[in-house]
Design a protein around this motif. Structure first.
Motif, mmCIF file in Angstrom:
data_model
loop_
_atom_site.group_PDB
_atom_site.id
_atom_site.type_symbol
_atom_site.label_atom_id
_atom_site.label_comp_id
_atom_site.label_asym_id
_atom_site.label_seq_id
_atom_site.Cartn_x
_atom_site.Cartn_y
_atom_site.Cartn_z
ATOM 1 N N LEU A 558 0.820 -1.208 0.000
ATOM 2 C CA LEU A 558 0.000 0.000 0.000
ATOM 3 C C LEU A 558 0.857 1.262 0.000
ATOM 4 O O LEU A 558 0.472 2.280 -0.587
ATOM 5 N N ALA A 561 1.721 2.005 -3.517
ATOM 6 C CA ALA A 561 0.601 1.673 -4.399
ATOM 7 C C ALA A 561 0.620 2.551 -5.641
ATOM 8 O O ALA A 561 0.887 3.752 -5.570
ATOM 9 N N THR A 568 -3.602 -1.906 -7.718
ATOM 10 C CA THR A 568 -3.287 -2.062 -6.292
ATOM 11 C C THR A 568 -3.910 -3.333 -5.739
ATOM 12 O O THR A 568 -3.269 -4.099 -4.999
#
Length: 729
Positions: A558, A561, A568
């Motif tokens: 993340l 991302a 993602t």
């Protein structure tokens, strides 16, 4: 005198020595009608002549060399014959009968030679008595050894069959897959039982449990295996559909449910075994000699037919083999039925699950979203994981992720009921903690409606509301995994590092269904472009993986991302779930947007009826600035009605707010919790028509409550030509 008799018997044995084969032929001709199994089986027939010659020679050796010996030597062929009878499943009583007949005939032939060697009737009498004693002693002792060899072979066969049954119980049904279970049956039975095994299932039985029927003769070859490469015995290939001729033995076996042991007589092959002459030649060349037809039955359903054939193995199938095949097939049938029922239930639950999940998330400008749902790859089946994106009033949006405890259709149906309940509670604009409280009551009522054997219903849920005007995210949690927040780089430099992963402090309440314990809403502000990742525990929990390590991988993905949320999601699944997940996974990723401050206009309202006209002018001026003059008339009517109600029936402080997003939103808030309701005014009533007018002039309207009071809101569609550009800052 005894010595003279033994000498006479020795001389008689030497006299008969050149006639061994002749004596053997005479014995075989006598046995021809008494023991037909000696000539029905090629292996027994071939061994019988050698065995008879060896017996005659052994008996003559006994008379000639040591007639007084107490022990006898059994010919090897006799032991081989006993073992062969055992392998063919011929009862030992028939073997002993053949032995008695053969030795009796031999004694008779030897006895007829005595008068040719002497005319002394006393010697003949004594020699006959001695001959009978020696003969029966030889028969008794040799019979014992032959029976021992027979029993040893039978025990060996029994151990092999028990071992085969044990292997079948362990290796058949290791997966809940119909085709693989059928393949396991063919693999086990071609090791040392049959040379060819085929499994045919009714097409109707493959479709749905409970529909298998012997009348539906169309079958599909699910699996087949041969000891020969490329399975030349079969014209069919796996997956091909076929049907057997009417009146054939397979059709009768399927119709009656009774297994069949079929021996191929001569060179002629039945039509159901060799539908073409060329295939018949192949089977004759291979030497196929016996077939077992065993129907597949489970829980009252006819599933199909299993065939076992022998050609390389010389011993034909017998009744014991048929019983063994029935035992193995009956176990396999239960496994196949379990597999097809599981497959059907899983497919149904998965279809129900996907139908109940949102196919396309609703378009709204507050957040950009991407989602994934992965069903479990284990035998446990589809679970009750779900996600949702729900547009709310005031340009807000609700993000939901939940997980129902359990698997299968029941969990999927429960998930659908809870998702519907969440949407209903969201429509009345409950705060996150209040919504989870009502959802907890729903689960408790569901528990009361269930029978004790169904198990207790429980679920977890995370409910978040994001407001693009204030950029505040408020959420509450009922036993669920907390979300992950990634804060984007902030222009001009701030205390936050670019791409920083933050874990908001979320009070985790009890799972749904416990009751009596409160839920708590927490709020935090999100910069525009923040990333929210909501998921179920299947994404990070696994028996073979540490949770902390999985969370580290999640945060790393993340933090870096890409711009695309779809990419993602793909990266998260590829990094955390390289294989099929052991548990269901629901993943919802959202990137927040903030509403342009120029698209929000606010006016504080004094507690004075004269403020209504000022509110109308304020609304008219705002719409003119936004280029929406054509909505002024309708908006002024709506503002007039909502402001009047707030001043007349509400409490201070009151406020008017106009929001320009994908629609034009008009909100009037006050500190009172009393909600207006739409009603049909009578002719004589002076009031009661205001909300009806609002409902007619706008697309939607409603009320939402907060700890500070309530908000009455109404939405209008923007003109077709659009108006000013609407978006984030």
């Amino acid at each position: 005198m005894g010595t003279d008799v033994d000498a006479f018997l020795g001389r008689m044995a030497r006299h008969l020595r050149p006639q061994v084969k002749t004596l053997a032929d005479l014995l075989l001709r006598r046995l021809n009608g008494e023991a037909p199994e000696l000539w029905e089986d090629a292996d027994i027939s071939a061994l019988t002549l050698d065995e008879t010659v060896q017996h005659v020679s052994a008996f003559l050796d006994l008379l000639e060399t040591r007639p007084g010996a107490s022990a006898s030597v059994v010919p090897p062929a006799a032991l081989d014959m006993g073992r062969l009878y055992a392998r063919r499943g011929i009862p030992v009583s028939r073997l002993l009968r053949v032995y008695r007949l053969g030795h009796l005939s031999l004694l008779e032939r030897v006895q007829t030679e005595a008068p040719r060697l002497t005319d002394d009737w006393l010697m003949i009498h004594l020699a006959t008595m001695r001959l009978v004693a020696i003969g029966f002693d030889y028969v008794d002792r040799s019979s014992e050894e032959v029976v021992a060899a027979y029993q040893e072979e039978r025990d060996h066969l029994l151990r092999r069959r028990l071992a085969l049954t044990d292997r079948a119980s362990k290796r058949i049904g290791t997966t809940l897959d119909v085709t693989r279970t059928a393949e396991e049956l063919t693999e086990v039975c071609t090791e040392d039982f049959a040379d060819l095994v085929t499994v045919d299932l009714f097409e109707s039985a493959l479709d749905e449990p409970g529909t298998g029927s012997p009348e539906a003769l169309t079958q599909r070859r699910v699996a087949q295996r041969s000891v020969l490469d490329d399975c030349p015995e079969s014209l069919l290939r796996r997956g091909e559909a076929h049907s057997y001729p009417d009146g054939s033995e397979p059709v009768r076996a399927l119709a009656t449910g009774r297994s069949v042991l079929h021996h191929v007589a001569g060179a002629r092959m039945p039509a159901w075994m060799a539908p073409s002459e060329s295939h018949g030649r192949v089977l004759r060349a291979l030497g196929l000699h016996s077939v077992l037809l065993v129907p597949l039955h489970a829980r009252g359903d006819a599933l199909g037919l299993v065939q076992f054939a022998r050609h390389r193995t010389s011993a034909p199938f017998d009744d014991d083999d048929l019983l063994l095949a029935q035992e193995i097939v009956s176990r396999a049938a239960v496994s196949i039925d379990n597999a097809r029922r599981y497959t059907h239930e899983r497919s149904t639950a998965l279809a129900l699950q996907r139908t109940l999940l949102p196919r396309h998330t609703a378009e709204q400008p507050a957040v950009e979203t991407a989602s994934r749902y992965l069903p479990a790859g284990s035998r446990a089946g589809v679970g009750g994981d779900w996600y949702d994106v729900i547009p709310l009033s005031g340009a807000r949006v609700a993000l939901v992720v939940g997980d129902v405890v359990g698997r299968g259709l029941r969990a999927a149906a429960t998930m659908g009921r809870l998702r519907t309940a969440v949407r209903a509670f969201a429509d009345i604009d409950l705060t996150p903690d209040e919504l989870l409280t009502h959802l907890d009551d729903v689960v408790i009522r569901m528990q009361r409606e269930e029978s004790p054997d169904e198990g207790e219903t429980s679920a977890t849920c995370l409910y978040a509301i994001y407001d693009p005007v204030s950029r505040v995210c408020s959420l509450a949690c009922a036993g669920h995994v907390p979300p992950t927040v990634v804060v984007p780089p902030t222009p001009g430099g701030t205390t936050r590092a670019p791409g920083t992963v933050e874990l908001p402090e979320v009070p985790i309440g009890p799972p749904l269904g416990l009751g009596g314990l409160p839920f708590e809403t927490t709020e935090f502000e999100l910069p525009e472009g923040s990333l929210l990742a909501l998921h179920t525990d299947g994404l990070i929990t696994d028996r073979t993986r540490d949770v902390d390590l999985a969370l580290t991988v999640l945060h790393d993905v993340l933090a870096s991302a890409p711009e695309s949320l779809e990419e993602t999601c793909d990266r998260l699944l590829a990094s955390l779930l390289p294989g099929r997940p052991a548990d269901d996974v629901a993943l919802l990723v959202a990137r927040t947007h903030a509403l342009d401050p120029d698209h929000v206009a606010t006016m504080d309202l004094p507690s004075d009826p004269a403020a209504v006209s000022g509110a109308r002018r304020f609304a008219s001026d705002v719409l003119e600035a936004w280029g929406l003059e054509e909505l002024s008339f309708t908006t002024e009517l709506v503002v007039s009605e909502l402001v009047t109600n707030a001043i007349r029936y509400g409490r201070s402080p009151a406020r008017l707010r106009l929001i320009l997003q994908s629609t034009l939103i008009c909100e009037v808030s006050d500190a009172s919790s009393t909600s207006p309701h739409l009603r049909r005014a009578r002719i004589s009533d002076e009031g009661g028509r205001g909300l009806l007018l609002v409902a007619q002039l706008t697309e939607r309207w409603g009320t939402r409550h907060s700890r500070e009071g309530k908000v009455i809101w109404a939405e209008q569609a923007l003109p077709a030509h659009g108006g000013p550009a609407v978006g984030g800052t």
